[in-house]
Design a protein around this motif. Structure first.
Motif: not given
Length: 262
Positions: A239-248
């Protein structure tokens, strides 16, 4: 032996996570039970966090709906925030006979908008969040503590927010509520409980086969749904990686991605 969910090769645009929030004992799990199984359990069991997955074959396309049934107690605010950040559609539940639960829904609605707005500033995407507020336990009208006028004020002017008075016990307005939520989220109406054929895990291979065969038959009216057995919530790291990728990435390339099964 049922096929792996990876066999479906589901596009990210066909994947949706539904998050259900609200105080304790308002009927969140009962709503999920009616949606998935058409059942109501009289015995109350406190929810820590339950994760469910339902797969659909609709007009030749496969869809994945993940359902996160959250705890009414939230001892870990960071986990609640993560649930909101990764959610696509939301159901906020209060009990018509419990005013405190209605006030909690008001707080939750504000938190969802604020949290999603924070992510929007990074992704440059719109902050439209399909959201349904449910006043549950409509079968206990004589104990009502929340008036219709107050609820109307909460949803007034918000086109992405709808309100339903329901009874999970009697299954009153539950199907209509889900239909409205899926319409707001631009998902097929056939994902609603009463608009598709429910099949058991033994027919999971049939669901996949029909989907593959009918990819180009968009006029095929068949719709099937199956509750995935042994579904596991994606890890916090995922989930954290998903949010990070979405933000970037700002949400770019979403159509090229696939659902993450972890």
């Amino acid at each position: 032996m049922s096929p792996s969910e990876n066999d479906f090769d589901i596009p990210a645009k066909n994947c949706c996570r539904m998050v259900i929030l609200g105080s304790t004992k308002v009927g969140k799990t009962a709503i999920v039970s009616q949606f998935l199984n058409g059942r109501f359990d009289e015995q109350y069991t406190p929810t820590i966090e339950d994760f469910h997955r339902k797969l659909y074959s609709i007009k030749g396309d496969v869809y994945q709906l993940d359902i996160l049934d959250t705890s009414g107690n939230h001892p870990f605010p960071a986990m609640r925030r993560l649930s909101i950040l990764t959610g696509d559609v939301f159901i906020l539940v209060f009990s018509l006979d419990n005013r405190d639960s209605f006030e909690e829904v008001q707080r939750l609605k504000r938190q969802i908008i604020e949290t999603k707005s924070c992510l929007k500033n990074k992704t440059k995407e719109n902050v439209d969040v399909p959201l349904v507020i449910c006043g549950n336990k409509g079968d206990r009208e004589f104990c009502r503590e929340v008036q219709s006028e107050e609820i109307e004020q909460l949803v007034a002017g918000d086109e992405q927010c709808a309100y339903f008075e329901i009874s999970a016990k009697r299954n009153t307005n539950v199907d209509q509520m889900f239909q409205t939520l899926f319409t707001m989220a631009k998902l097929p109406n056939e994902m609603s409980p009463d608009l598709h054929r429910k099949v058991s895990v033994q027919y999971c291979d049939m669901l996949r086969t029909k989907s593959l065969k009918n990819k180009n038959k968009k006029n095929d009216g068949d719709a099937y749904g199956i509750v995935a057995p042994f579904a596991r919530r994606p890890s916090v790291h995922s989930d954290l990686m998903y949010i990070k990728e979405k933000a970037i990435g700002g949400g770019q390339g979403k159509d090229k991605e696939r659902c993450t099964i972890s």
